[in-house]
Design a protein around this motif. Sequence first.
Motif, PDB file in Angstrom:
ATOM      1  N   ASN A  56       0.824  -1.215   0.000  1.00 45.42           N
ATOM      2  CA  ASN A  56       0.000   0.000   0.000  1.00 45.42           C
ATOM      3  C   ASN A  56       0.854   1.259   0.000  1.00 45.42           C
ATOM      4  O   ASN A  56       0.473   2.288  -0.574  1.00 45.42           O
ATOM      5  CB  ASN A  56      -0.943  -0.001   1.204  1.00 45.42           C
ATOM      6  N   ALA A  57       2.029   1.173   0.663  1.00 41.20           N
ATOM      7  CA  ALA A  57       2.916   2.337   0.745  1.00 41.20           C
ATOM      8  C   ALA A  57       3.483   2.726  -0.621  1.00 41.20           C
ATOM      9  O   ALA A  57       3.937   3.862  -0.812  1.00 41.20           O
ATOM     10  CB  ALA A  57       4.061   2.056   1.725  1.00 41.20           C
ATOM     11  N   LEU A  58       3.453   1.800  -1.578  1.00 43.39           N
ATOM     12  CA  LEU A  58       3.952   2.117  -2.913  1.00 43.39           C
ATOM     13  C   LEU A  58       3.101   3.186  -3.595  1.00 43.39           C
ATOM     14  O   LEU A  58       3.552   3.863  -4.516  1.00 43.39           O
ATOM     15  CB  LEU A  58       3.944   0.860  -3.798  1.00 43.39           C
ATOM     16  N   GLY A  59       1.858   3.282  -3.164  1.00 47.66           N
ATOM     17  CA  GLY A  59       0.943   4.200  -3.836  1.00 47.66           C
ATOM     18  C   GLY A  59       0.640   3.747  -5.251  1.00 47.66           C
ATOM     19  O   GLY A  59       0.366   4.553  -6.146  1.00 47.66           O
ATOM     20  N   LEU A  60       0.694   2.443  -5.473  1.00 46.08           N
ATOM     21  CA  LEU A  60       0.547   1.881  -6.803  1.00 46.08           C
ATOM     22  C   LEU A  60      -0.920   1.615  -7.115  1.00 46.08           C
ATOM     23  O   LEU A  60      -1.646   1.043  -6.301  1.00 46.08           O
ATOM     24  CB  LEU A  60       1.339   0.563  -6.881  1.00 46.08           C
ATOM     25  N   ASN A  61      -1.347   2.031  -8.273  1.00 46.07           N
ATOM     26  CA  ASN A  61      -2.696   1.702  -8.746  1.00 46.07           C
ATOM     27  C   ASN A  61      -2.667   0.276  -9.297  1.00 46.07           C
ATOM     28  O   ASN A  61      -2.016   0.005 -10.295  1.00 46.07           O
ATOM     29  CB  ASN A  61      -3.132   2.687  -9.836  1.00 46.07           C
ATOM     30  N   PHE A  62      -3.372  -0.647  -8.636  1.00 47.99           N
ATOM     31  CA  PHE A  62      -3.337  -2.057  -9.043  1.00 47.99           C
ATOM     32  C   PHE A  62      -3.783  -2.216 -10.497  1.00 47.99           C
ATOM     33  O   PHE A  62      -3.361  -3.160 -11.180  1.00 47.99           O
ATOM     34  CB  PHE A  62      -4.222  -2.893  -8.117  1.00 47.99           C
TER      35      PHE A  62
END
Length: 926
Positions: A233-239
Motif C-alpha cells: 500500500n505504501a507504494l501508492g501503486l494503482n493495481f
Amino acid sequence: MSKKDPIKNIRQLLSDSSSYTREEIEDAVDEVLKMKYFINENREMLIRRIEELYTIRQDEFGTILKEDENNPWLNEKRANIDFENGFWGRYREYLEIEKNFAPDVINKLDRITDSILDNFFDPTLKATVNKKGLVVGQVQSGKTANYTGLICKAADAGFGLIIVLAGIHNNLRSQTQIRIDESFLGFDTQHTRAFDQRSIQIGVGDPYFGSPIVAHSLTSSIDKGDFTQGAANALGLNFNTSEPIVAVIKKNPHVLRRIHQWLAAQANEDDDLGRVIRNKSLLLIDDEADNASINISNDPERQSTINSWITKILNLFGKNAYVGYTATPFANIFIPLDDKNLFPRNFIKNIPAPTNYIGPEKVFGFSPLKEDEKSNTVLPIVNRINDYGDFVPDRHKMSDQKPSTLPESLKTAIRCFIITCAIRRLRGQTTVHNSMLIHVSRFVFWQDHISELVDNQFLYYRRGIDQNDSEIINEFKRTFEKDENGYKSYVSVSKQILESELKSLDSQIQVHQWSEVLKHLNDAAAPIVVKSIHGGSGEALDYFDRKNGLSVIAVGGNKLSRGLTLEGLSVSYYLRASRMYDTLMQMGRWFGYRGGYVDLCRLFTSRELNEWFCHITHASEEVREEFDYMTDVAGSTPEQYALKVRTHPGVLQISATNKMRSAITVQISWAGRLVESYEFKKDISIIDNNLSNIKKFISVLPDNFVSKPSAFVWYDIPAEQVINFFEGIQSVENLKKAEPRKLIQFINAQLKNGELTDWRIALMSKPNAKNHSQFDINRNNVQIGQWKRTEDDKNSSEQLYYLRKSHIISPSDEFIDFTEAEKSRAMELTNLHRKKEGEPMYPNGQIVRNELRDPRKPLLIFYLLDPEESLEKYPLPTGTNPFVGYAISFPKSNYNAPVSYAVNEELLDRFDVVEEDFEDYGDDED
C-alpha cells in the motif's frame, strides 16, 4: 556495465551469428587487442575462449502436451507484441553482452520461452481460462535464467501480475529477487521503486540496453523484503495500472495468506466464481515446484496449507497460468490428477543442459569409479573419504559430543580451496566469486561449532602462508602435486582431463607449475572468510555487493541445500546423509557451470554417498529419457503417461512419503516371459520405416537358415544385430512390455551376465496368403505371406491398430525353432503340468521358457500383418504396406535381478506391467 572484459568487447565486434570461422575470430581478437586496456592479454587464450563459447550447444527441448486443451496464439499475435524493444529484447542483449551466454543457449532460451507462452493463452483475451505446466531442468543448470526470460516475454505480451514463489527461506527469496531486479526490473528494489528507478540502475537498467521500461515490484531484495500489505500500500501503486507488477515471495503460509487477502481486496464479485479479478492475467511461477507446493495432507478431502493458498491465489484470477520449475520432478510425478494438486495437465517441458554444464553424469556417472580408474565421461574430482567417523558420525544427534579437531580430509579440502583460489588468480580470474561448501550436519549448534574449528584451521594456514612458513608451504605443495591415499593432486587431475574427451569442457584447463601458483597463494588466502549460514547466524552470502568478488567458506545445512546458488563453488565437503532422491540431488550445489576452473573443482564425500549419487544419477537420467520418449515417440499427454522412477534396493527413498501416496511399486523383468507387440500406429511413414528396417535386417542374416512350412529360421545371431534392429523400429507403446527401448535396456543388462547372446530368428510366412511382401533371403527374392490379426473394437481407432486379446503369436509358433526331440520333451513336461483335459496339444510356453530354453538363446519371431485383411472398422488405403509385428520368447535367467519402479497408481493401466501368459489365444486367427 563493465567495459574492461575483452571477451565482451570481442563479442560486440562479432555479429549475431552463432558460428564463425577461425579467421573471423582472429580478426575480432586482434581488433580488441589494439585497445589500451587489453594490450597485455594472451591472444591465443582469447581465441580459444571465443571458439569455446561459439561451440557450446544445447539440444532442443521436448514438450509433452495435452493437445485438446492447447490453443496456439503467439504467432498470430506476434506482430502486435514488441519483444525486441521490450523486456525480452533488453534481457536477451544483457545475457549476451553482460552474462556472456553462448549464442546457441540464448537462441534455445528464446524458443522455449516462446513455446511456454504459446501453451498458456493470450493474456489480452476476455475469457476465463487456466493452464498448468511443469518445466524440468537440471540442478544449477539455469532454470532462473529460463523463467526470467519467460517473465520478460509474459510482461511484453500483457500479463499484468507475475508472482514468483521462490523457495521456503529468506536467503533464497532474496537471491531470486536480486536476479529479477537485475534481469527484469532494471533497478535495485532494496533502495528504490519503479517511479524513481533512474537513481540506482542495475543489470538491464543500464542505459547501454536502451531507455528504461517501467515495471513495479511489490517486494524488495532485502532479507525481510517479502510481501506485506503495508509495504504494498505504501507504494501508492494503482493495481489497475497497465504496467506489469511482479512479486517474489516465499512459500510460507503467512506470506501467501497476506498476498491473497490483498489481491482479494482488488477483486470484484462474480455470480459464478465469487470474488475474481478479470482485468489482469496472472502468471504464477513456482520455483522448486516439488518442494512445499505439493499437497501432503493425509486427508484426501483436504489440502495442505501452502498448496491450498497457492490454488486460492490462482482461483482469484479469471485468467491464470501456473508453471512449476524443478530439477527433481520425482514428487511431481505422483501428484493426484486433479487441479487443486497442481498436476501439470497442460504441458511438461524438458530442458536439456548445454554442453558446458557440469551435471551428475559428469561428476559421478552411473556407477562409482574404481581406485585409479580413468574415464572419458566422468571428471576425476570426487575424493571418497573414510576418516570422518569421529568427526561427524552418521546419524549423530544434536546432544552428541562435538568434535575437537578436524579430520585430515577436511584439512586437505581447505588447502584445496586456497589453492583453487590461487590458480584462478593465476589464470586472470581476479574479480570472481569463490565459494567452498561444508555440509555435514543439519543441527545449527554443530554448524556453528564446526565453523569455529574450520576458521581456526584456516587462520593457521593463512598465517603460515603470510609468514612463508616452510612446513605449511610444503603441505600446500604436496596437495598441489602429490597423489596419496586415494587423493588426486591438481597436477594429476588437470593432466587426466586434458588426456580425455572432457578436455573440450573448458579452454582454460592446463597443468601449472607450483612456482607459478605459490606467487598467488597469499593474495588468494587473504580475503577468504568463514561463515556459518543458517537461520539464526545472521550471516549472509552477499555476492551482490562484492563487486571485486567474495571468497567464502560456507558451513551450513538446510539453507544451503536447495535453490541457493553458491557463486564460484569449487570445493565441497559433503557428509549430510539424506535418504531421499530429490533432497540428495538438490544438496548437490557443486553442479553447474565452472568455466575457467573445471579442473580445479573438488568434492569430498563418503563412498556410500558416492554410490547413492550414482544411483540417483541413473534414476534421473531415466526420467529424462521418459520425457524424451513421451515427446518423440509416444505422443502422450502428461496425464496419459505413467512416468516411472527406478527405486533403490537399499535405503534410499524417491521422495518424502507424504508426497508419494499415489505411488505403487512394480517390478520389471522379461526373463522367462513371452513379449508381444500388439499395438501399432496407423502412420504410413512409420509402417514403411518398419518394413524397410526388417527387410534390411533379414537381408544380412547368414545363409545357413532352416526353411519350414510357415517360417524361415536362423540360429545363433549375435545380440548386437538384434539391438540394431530394435533401434530402428518405431513403436507406439507407452512403457509397455514390447516397447523397443525397454527391450534394448533389458538385453544390454543381460549381456553383461553372458545371457541373451545367441538369438534365434523366425520370419513367419502365411501359406496361401492373400497378400505378400518381397524379401531378400540368401540373395533370392522370396515372397513372405502376410497374416491376419483382427483389430480390437474397443481399443482401436483411426490412429491405432490394437490386436484382439493383445496377442500376435499363434501358440505353437513359440517353438518354431525346436527340433522334434525338443518338442517331444516340451510336451512331456507340459503333460506333467496339465491342469485339465481338453487343453491344447502343444507345449506350455511358461514351462518351455523356464525349463528348456537356454538363457543364451531367446527366440525372436516376426509377423507381417495384412492391413487389408485385419482392419475392418478403421481401414487404411489399399496398397498400404504390412505392419511389422514381433514376439520374443525370453528364456529364464540365472542372474536376472528385476528392476523395481515406482508408478503413479492412477496411471498404472498405462504402465502395463508384464503379466503371465494369457490362456485365451486368438481363436479366429491364422
